[in-house]
Design an enzyme around this catalytic site. Structure first.
Site, PDB file in Angstrom:
ATOM      1  N   GLY A  74       0.869  -1.123  -0.100  1.00  0.00           N
ATOM      2  CA  GLY A  74      -0.073  -0.226   0.102  1.00  0.00           C
ATOM      3  C   GLY A  74       0.830   1.239  -0.067  1.00  0.00           C
ATOM      4  O   GLY A  74       0.266   2.408  -0.399  1.00  0.00           O
ATOM      5  N   LYS A  86      -7.219  11.552   3.994  1.00  0.00           N
ATOM      6  CA  LYS A  86      -8.644  11.925   3.560  1.00  0.00           C
ATOM      7  C   LYS A  86      -9.597  11.553   4.695  1.00  0.00           C
ATOM      8  O   LYS A  86     -10.815  12.260   4.937  1.00  0.00           O
ATOM      9  CB  LYS A  86      -9.137  11.148   2.426  1.00  0.00           C
ATOM     10  N   THR A 179       9.573   2.473  -6.203  1.00  0.00           N
ATOM     11  CA  THR A 179       9.573   2.421  -4.599  1.00  0.00           C
ATOM     12  C   THR A 179       9.431   3.643  -4.118  1.00  0.00           C
ATOM     13  O   THR A 179       9.567   4.151  -2.767  1.00  0.00           O
ATOM     14  CB  THR A 179      11.122   2.244  -4.053  1.00  0.00           C
ATOM     15  N   GLY A 216       5.416  25.501   4.056  1.00  0.00           N
ATOM     16  CA  GLY A 216       5.128  24.746   2.569  1.00  0.00           C
ATOM     17  C   GLY A 216       3.691  25.110   2.567  1.00  0.00           C
ATOM     18  O   GLY A 216       2.821  24.529   3.367  1.00  0.00           O
ATOM     19  N   HIS A 368      -2.989   8.046  -8.583  1.00  0.00           N
ATOM     20  CA  HIS A 368      -3.603   7.499  -9.527  1.00  0.00           C
ATOM     21  C   HIS A 368      -2.543   7.643 -10.719  1.00  0.00           C
ATOM     22  O   HIS A 368      -2.788   6.888 -11.840  1.00  0.00           O
ATOM     23  CB  HIS A 368      -4.974   8.244  -9.952  1.00  0.00           C
ATOM     24  N   HIS A 495     -30.173  18.048 -13.627  1.00  0.00           N
ATOM     25  CA  HIS A 495     -30.503  19.291 -12.918  1.00  0.00           C
ATOM     26  C   HIS A 495     -31.056  18.779 -11.505  1.00  0.00           C
ATOM     27  O   HIS A 495     -32.090  17.819 -11.837  1.00  0.00           O
ATOM     28  CB  HIS A 495     -31.416  20.116 -13.821  1.00  0.00           C
TER      29      HIS A 495
HETATM   30  C1  LIG Z   1      -0.003  13.180   3.523  1.00  0.00           C
HETATM   31  C2  LIG Z   1      -0.189  12.789   1.820  1.00  0.00           C
HETATM   32  C3  LIG Z   1      -1.391  12.999   1.120  1.00  0.00           C
HETATM   33  C4  LIG Z   1      -1.396  12.358  -0.009  1.00  0.00           C
HETATM   34  N1  LIG Z   1      -2.758  12.581  -0.673  1.00  0.00           N
HETATM   35  C5  LIG Z   1      -2.870  12.190  -2.050  1.00  0.00           C
HETATM   36  C6  LIG Z   1      -4.001  12.208  -2.726  1.00  0.00           C
HETATM   37  O1  LIG Z   1      -5.133  12.840  -1.951  1.00  0.00           O
HETATM   38  N2  LIG Z   1      -4.116  11.841  -3.933  1.00  0.00           N
HETATM   39  C7  LIG Z   1      -3.149  11.523  -4.814  1.00  0.00           C
HETATM   40  O2  LIG Z   1      -3.129  11.246  -5.742  1.00  0.00           O
HETATM   41  N3  LIG Z   1      -1.799  11.426  -4.068  1.00  0.00           N
HETATM   42  C8  LIG Z   1      -1.813  11.898  -2.772  1.00  0.00           C
HETATM   43  N4  LIG Z   1      -0.417  11.704  -2.127  1.00  0.00           N
HETATM   44  C9  LIG Z   1       0.724  11.377  -2.989  1.00  0.00           C
HETATM   45  C10 LIG Z   1       0.701   9.625  -3.149  1.00  0.00           C
HETATM   46  O3  LIG Z   1       0.628   9.162  -1.962  1.00  0.00           O
HETATM   47  C11 LIG Z   1       1.749   9.321  -3.985  1.00  0.00           C
HETATM   48  O4  LIG Z   1       1.932   9.884  -5.095  1.00  0.00           O
HETATM   49  C12 LIG Z   1       1.750   7.869  -4.099  1.00  0.00           C
HETATM   50  O5  LIG Z   1       2.052   7.256  -3.017  1.00  0.00           O
HETATM   51  C13 LIG Z   1       3.058   7.191  -4.915  1.00  0.00           C
HETATM   52  O6  LIG Z   1       2.869   6.011  -5.176  1.00  0.00           O
HETATM   53  P1  LIG Z   1       4.273   5.115  -5.327  1.00  0.00           P
HETATM   54  O7  LIG Z   1       3.518   3.681  -5.748  1.00  0.00           O
HETATM   55  O8  LIG Z   1       4.992   5.778  -6.519  1.00  0.00           O
HETATM   56  O9  LIG Z   1       5.133   4.984  -4.295  1.00  0.00           O
HETATM   57  P2  LIG Z   1       4.685   4.662  -2.793  1.00  0.00           P
HETATM   58  O10 LIG Z   1       3.122   4.753  -2.258  1.00  0.00           O
HETATM   59  O11 LIG Z   1       5.498   5.515  -1.805  1.00  0.00           O
HETATM   60  O12 LIG Z   1       5.031   3.082  -2.553  1.00  0.00           O
HETATM   61  C14 LIG Z   1       6.381   2.777  -2.574  1.00  0.00           C
HETATM   62  C15 LIG Z   1       6.627   1.626  -1.694  1.00  0.00           C
HETATM   63  O13 LIG Z   1       7.920   0.865  -1.936  1.00  0.00           O
HETATM   64  C16 LIG Z   1       8.594   0.516  -0.779  1.00  0.00           C
HETATM   65  N5  LIG Z   1       9.854   0.589  -0.975  1.00  0.00           N
HETATM   66  C17 LIG Z   1      11.079   1.632  -0.918  1.00  0.00           C
HETATM   67  N6  LIG Z   1      12.231   0.905  -1.271  1.00  0.00           N
HETATM   68  C18 LIG Z   1      11.693  -0.572  -1.453  1.00  0.00           C
HETATM   69  C19 LIG Z   1      12.755  -1.431  -1.918  1.00  0.00           C
HETATM   70  N7  LIG Z   1      13.967  -1.276  -2.073  1.00  0.00           N
HETATM   71  N8  LIG Z   1      12.122  -2.801  -2.013  1.00  0.00           N
HETATM   72  C20 LIG Z   1      10.955  -2.870  -1.937  1.00  0.00           C
HETATM   73  N9  LIG Z   1      10.047  -2.034  -1.477  1.00  0.00           N
HETATM   74  C21 LIG Z   1      10.209  -0.745  -1.253  1.00  0.00           C
HETATM   75  C22 LIG Z   1       7.935   1.806   0.270  1.00  0.00           C
HETATM   76  O14 LIG Z   1       8.278   1.343   1.608  1.00  0.00           O
HETATM   77  C23 LIG Z   1       6.617   1.814  -0.394  1.00  0.00           C
HETATM   78  O15 LIG Z   1       5.826   0.983   0.599  1.00  0.00           O
HETATM   79  C24 LIG Z   1      -0.344  11.969  -1.086  1.00  0.00           C
HETATM   80  C25 LIG Z   1       1.004  12.007  -0.044  1.00  0.00           C
HETATM   81  C26 LIG Z   1       1.043  12.271   1.195  1.00  0.00           C
HETATM   82  C27 LIG Z   1       2.508  12.242   1.763  1.00  0.00           C
HETATM   83  N1  LIG Z   2      -4.534  15.603  -2.652  1.00  0.00           N
HETATM   84  C1  LIG Z   2      -3.143  15.410  -3.251  1.00  0.00           C
HETATM   85  O1  LIG Z   2      -3.430  14.880  -4.451  1.00  0.00           O
HETATM   86  C2  LIG Z   2      -1.898  15.460  -2.673  1.00  0.00           C
HETATM   87  C3  LIG Z   2      -1.883  15.586  -1.285  1.00  0.00           C
HETATM   88  C4  LIG Z   2      -0.884  15.377  -0.569  1.00  0.00           C
HETATM   89  C5  LIG Z   2       0.266  15.645  -1.088  1.00  0.00           C
HETATM   90  N2  LIG Z   2       0.406  15.119  -2.568  1.00  0.00           N
HETATM   91  C6  LIG Z   2       1.655  14.989  -3.389  1.00  0.00           C
HETATM   92  O2  LIG Z   2       2.582  15.054  -2.368  1.00  0.00           O
HETATM   93  C7  LIG Z   2       3.636  15.995  -2.893  1.00  0.00           C
HETATM   94  C8  LIG Z   2       4.410  16.618  -1.775  1.00  0.00           C
HETATM   95  O3  LIG Z   2       3.347  17.543  -0.989  1.00  0.00           O
HETATM   96  P1  LIG Z   2       4.044  18.824  -0.230  1.00  0.00           P
HETATM   97  O4  LIG Z   2       2.730  19.769  -0.069  1.00  0.00           O
HETATM   98  O5  LIG Z   2       4.855  18.548   0.805  1.00  0.00           O
HETATM   99  O6  LIG Z   2       5.010  19.548  -1.655  1.00  0.00           O
HETATM  100  P2  LIG Z   2       4.632  20.679  -2.512  1.00  0.00           P
HETATM  101  O7  LIG Z   2       5.725  20.679  -3.537  1.00  0.00           O
HETATM  102  O8  LIG Z   2       3.118  20.676  -3.399  1.00  0.00           O
HETATM  103  O9  LIG Z   2       4.818  21.902  -1.878  1.00  0.00           O
HETATM  104  C9  LIG Z   2       5.805  22.134  -1.071  1.00  0.00           C
HETATM  105  C10 LIG Z   2       5.781  23.733  -0.863  1.00  0.00           C
HETATM  106  O10 LIG Z   2       6.925  24.201   0.138  1.00  0.00           O
HETATM  107  C11 LIG Z   2       7.732  25.442  -0.139  1.00  0.00           C
HETATM  108  N3  LIG Z   2       9.137  25.381   0.640  1.00  0.00           N
HETATM  109  C12 LIG Z   2       9.953  24.224   0.139  1.00  0.00           C
HETATM  110  N4  LIG Z   2      10.947  24.606   0.934  1.00  0.00           N
HETATM  111  C13 LIG Z   2      10.745  25.652   2.026  1.00  0.00           C
HETATM  112  C14 LIG Z   2      11.332  26.192   2.929  1.00  0.00           C
HETATM  113  N5  LIG Z   2      12.742  26.086   3.262  1.00  0.00           N
HETATM  114  N6  LIG Z   2      10.882  27.088   3.554  1.00  0.00           N
HETATM  115  C15 LIG Z   2       9.539  27.436   3.072  1.00  0.00           C
HETATM  116  N7  LIG Z   2       8.848  26.959   2.367  1.00  0.00           N
HETATM  117  C16 LIG Z   2       9.394  26.127   1.485  1.00  0.00           C
HETATM  118  C17 LIG Z   2       7.612  25.180  -1.744  1.00  0.00           C
HETATM  119  O11 LIG Z   2       7.733  26.671  -2.106  1.00  0.00           O
HETATM  120  C18 LIG Z   2       6.378  24.730  -2.087  1.00  0.00           C
HETATM  121  O12 LIG Z   2       5.208  25.676  -2.058  1.00  0.00           O
HETATM  122  C19 LIG Z   2       2.988  16.646  -3.992  1.00  0.00           C
HETATM  123  O13 LIG Z   2       3.942  16.982  -5.096  1.00  0.00           O
HETATM  124  C20 LIG Z   2       1.925  16.136  -4.211  1.00  0.00           C
HETATM  125  O14 LIG Z   2       1.854  15.603  -5.664  1.00  0.00           O
HETATM  126  C21 LIG Z   2      -0.611  15.201  -3.128  1.00  0.00           C
END
Ligand SMILES: Cc1cc2nc3c(=O)[nH]c(=O)nc-3n(C[C@H](O)[C@H](O)[C@H](O)COP(=O)(O)OP(=O)(O)OC[C@H]3O[C@@H](n4cnc5c(N)ncnc54)[C@H](O)[C@@H]3O)c2cc1C
Ligand SMILES: NC(=O)c1ccc[n+]([C@@H]2O[C@H](COP(=O)([O-])OP(=O)(O)OC[C@H]3O[C@@H](n4cnc5c(N)ncnc54)[C@H](O)[C@@H]3O)[C@@H](O)[C@H]2O)c1
Length: 515
Positions: A74, A86, A179, A216, A368, A495
């Site tokens: 996951g 969420k 990863t 940020g 996604h 609507h």
């Molecule tokens: C707080 C937060 C909220 C977010 N909300 C949203 C959202 O609402 N909608 C959205 O679209 N995106 C959201 N994102 C972004 C989203 O979570 C990521 O873009 C997504 O998880 C990326 O998927 P991935 O499969 O590339 O990597 P990951 O989900 O990071 O999965 C990678 C996996 O690989 C494992 N791994 C690492 N190294 C190794 C290795 N050598 N061997 C085996 N396994 C390994 C890791 O431990 C992890 O389990 C959010 C991110 C955060 C932090």
């Molecule tokens: N709903 C969603 O789809 C969702 C939700 C959460 C996270 N994410 C993904 O996770 C990734 C990370 O999210 P995020 O909000 O951490 O990053 P982000 O890249 O969206 O925003 C980081 C912000 O931090 C600022 N910043 C960086 N260094 C700084 C410093 N030293 N002092 C002050 N400001 C600084 C940047 O200017 C920027 O505005 C995003 O790229 C996004 O794709 C997606």
């Protein structure tokens, strides 16, 4: 129909999925050389949503698949990202709604007594949901016959994977690296996980600070400002760029400032770096944030707060992946890929049999998108040429109200139009004129459609308003299929629904009124 990804998330996984005849995928299949039969058609290193989506699709294509889960099925999305965040937003959003007595009174609803919440109960809601979804994902893999190795994987060669700590190497015809990423903490910022933390710890909601500085104002910062202010915290944003929400469409960011920032207990510093952050001791000593001017690097101010959340982006997780063994030179840690998700070596050549998807390639850090890239990679390795159109991948920020977008910002679209020689048109629909939004007492927001004036094709859409994240899908479909404004405005919208905001914008683009 459910996508494989959402089916697995919901638990409706697919033991009865139709399996295509076994495909002969990739390198081993194409090579005329006699070699030892690989253990798997495909091994996926990392089982976040990207790896999981790729695995399910590969099974449906008849491939023999294994994943190295590294004990974390996951990944970020399910365990430390989309899913628990969420859940926190849903619970805190209810608190915000129910505390808004003016809003309730306008609909004739009266609440006797104060609305409170149980912090641990809210935290449990998020943690339990993450565990449930993780279980569903694992279940979907085993039900489909995917081999799950609990070990981490490391590249011994492009299609050789060492199972770390198991003293075993497996061979595959193809390998997908998936990863993901981990929080990026800038130099000078010291985290203790308690008073200075990233989203990894914030999602556990171990406490609700009275005053929290959020460094940020991107996706994570905005979503957590929504959670914390609903639960009673005061928030101070610290943003390095000259404007808040620098990566959003400018008009939408200005509206977000008016709707999501100014009416709430939030203040902000812009154009300053948090250059030094020191943890505190809850109840004894505050955490401190030293800020310097982003241009001159001169000291601006040092503030003392109860907690600091670091939301300054994410960095690729490529540690121990063995990239040095396959001649890959990362770009700030991201693995370079071509548009078919094939990994490239340091000279820019395709590495046969090696693919990379999701946050690790840095193309689009969304759940996604990771899953869609995984599906695209599998299609390509099966000989069905496919290039994912990232311009048609929507995104959403799940604040109240939500912000959603697909395609470039207005500023980026303008540049593109000038470069490619077409004229850009902009049309707008408004929530304040929408019956459903007004019935909900949620008339704030707009939908902005950016289109080509020569073909009337949709280039981008940006929405801020109630349920924007759901509304954006129609627009993503339009971009994906090249649907024109004429076609969209001849499509009947129910609507009274929020979709009529888009109907209004599509018709406005043609100079017509929706009413
Ligand atoms: C707080 C937060 C909220 C977010 N909300 C949203 C959202 O609402 N909608 C959205 O679209 N995106 C959201 N994102 C972004 C989203 O979570 C990521 O873009 C997504 O998880 C990326 O998927 P991935 O499969 O590339 O990597 P990951 O989900 O990071 O999965 C990678 C996996 O690989 C494992 N791994 C690492 N190294 C190794 C290795 N050598 N061997 C085996 N396994 C390994 C890791 O431990 C992890 O389990 C959010 C991110 C955060 C932090
Ligand atoms: N709903 C969603 O789809 C969702 C939700 C959460 C996270 N994410 C993904 O996770 C990734 C990370 O999210 P995020 O909000 O951490 O990053 P982000 O890249 O969206 O925003 C980081 C912000 O931090 C600022 N910043 C960086 N260094 C700084 C410093 N030293 N002092 C002050 N400001 C600084 C940047 O200017 C920027 O505005 C995003 O790229 C996004 O794709 C997606």
């Amino acid at each position: 129909m459910l996508s494989a990804f959402s089916a697995a998330l919901s638990g409706a996984y697919l033991p009865s999925v139709h399996l295509a005849p076994r495909a002969t995928a990739g390198r081993g299949a194409l090579s005329g050389l006699r070699m030892a039969e690989p253990d798997f058609d495909l091994v996926i290193v990392g089982c976040g949503v990207g790896g999981h989506g790729a695995a399910l699709h590969a099974v449906s294509r008849g491939l023999k698949v294994a994943v190295c889960a590294g004990e974390d099925v996951g990944g970020t999305c399910v365990n430390r990202g989309c899913v628990p965040s969420k859940a926190l937003l849903a619970a805190s959003g209810r608190v915000r709604d129910m505390q808004n007595d003016k809003h309730l009174a306008a609909m004739g609803v009266k609440l006797e007594g104060a609305v409170t919440y149980d912090r641990q109960g809210v935290a449990d809601h998020a943690n339990n949901l993450a565990s449930r979804v993780q279980g569903n994902l694992r279940g979907s893999l085993t039900a489909l016959g995917v081999t799950v190795f609990e070990e981490k994987g490391s590249l011994a060669g492009p299609t050789s994977i060492e199972l770390v700590g198991a003293g075993k190497t497996i061979e595959a015809k193809n390998v997908i690296l998936a990863t993901g990423s981990v929080p990026f903490v800038p130099p000078g910022v010291e985290t203790d996980g308690k008073t200075v933390f990233t989203s990894d710890e914030a999602l556990k909601l171990e406490w609700v600070p009275d005053w929290i500085a959020i460094i940020g104002s991107g996706y994570i910062g905005l979503e957590f400002s929504d959670v914390y202010t609903a639960l009673g915290s005061e928030v101070t944003f610290i943003e390095a760029m000259p404007k808040m929400m620098p990566f959003f469409d400018r008009q939408i960011a200005q509206l977000a400032d008016r709707i999501l920032i100014r009416p709430r207990a939030i203040d902000s510093y812009t154009n300053v770096f948090a250059s030094e952050v020191t943890p505190g001791i809850p109840g004894e000593r505050p955490a401190t944030v030293k800020m310097i001017d982003a241009n001159t690097k001169e000291h601006v101010e040092t503030i003392e707060v109860d907690a600091v959340m670091v939301c300054t982006g994410r960095k690729p997780f490529s540690e121990g992946l063995g990239l040095e063994n396959v001649n890959v030179e990362t770009n700030r840690g991201f693995v370079p890929v071509d548009d078919k998700m094939r990994a490239l070596d340091k000279d820019g050549n395709v590495i046969d049999g090696l693919w990379c998807i999701g946050d690790l390639n840095g193309k689009m850090m969304l759940a996604h998108a990771a899953s869609a890239q995984g599906i695209s990679a599998v299609e390509n390795m099966c000989g069905h040429e496919h290039v994912l159109n990232h311009d048609a991948v929507p995104a959403a920020c799940f604040t109240h109200p939500e912000i959603a977008m697909v395609g470039p910002t207005e500023e980026q679209a303008k540049e593109r139009a000038e470069k490619e020689g077409w004229e850009m048109g902009i049309a707008q629909g408004n929530f304040k004129a929408n019956s459903k939004a007004l019935a909900e007492g949620e008339g704030e927001g707009i939908a902005k459609v950016i289109f080509r004036k020569d073909t009337f094709e949709v280039v981008a859409v940006h929405i801020i308003g109630i349920h924007a994240a759901d509304l954006i899908q129609e627009c993503a479909n339009a971009i994906q299929h090249g649907t024109t404004l004429q076609e969209l405005s001849m499509t009947v919208h129910t609507h009274p629904t929020l979709c009529e905001v888009l109907d209004e914008a599509f018709k406005a683009g043609l100079g017509r009124s929706a009413h």
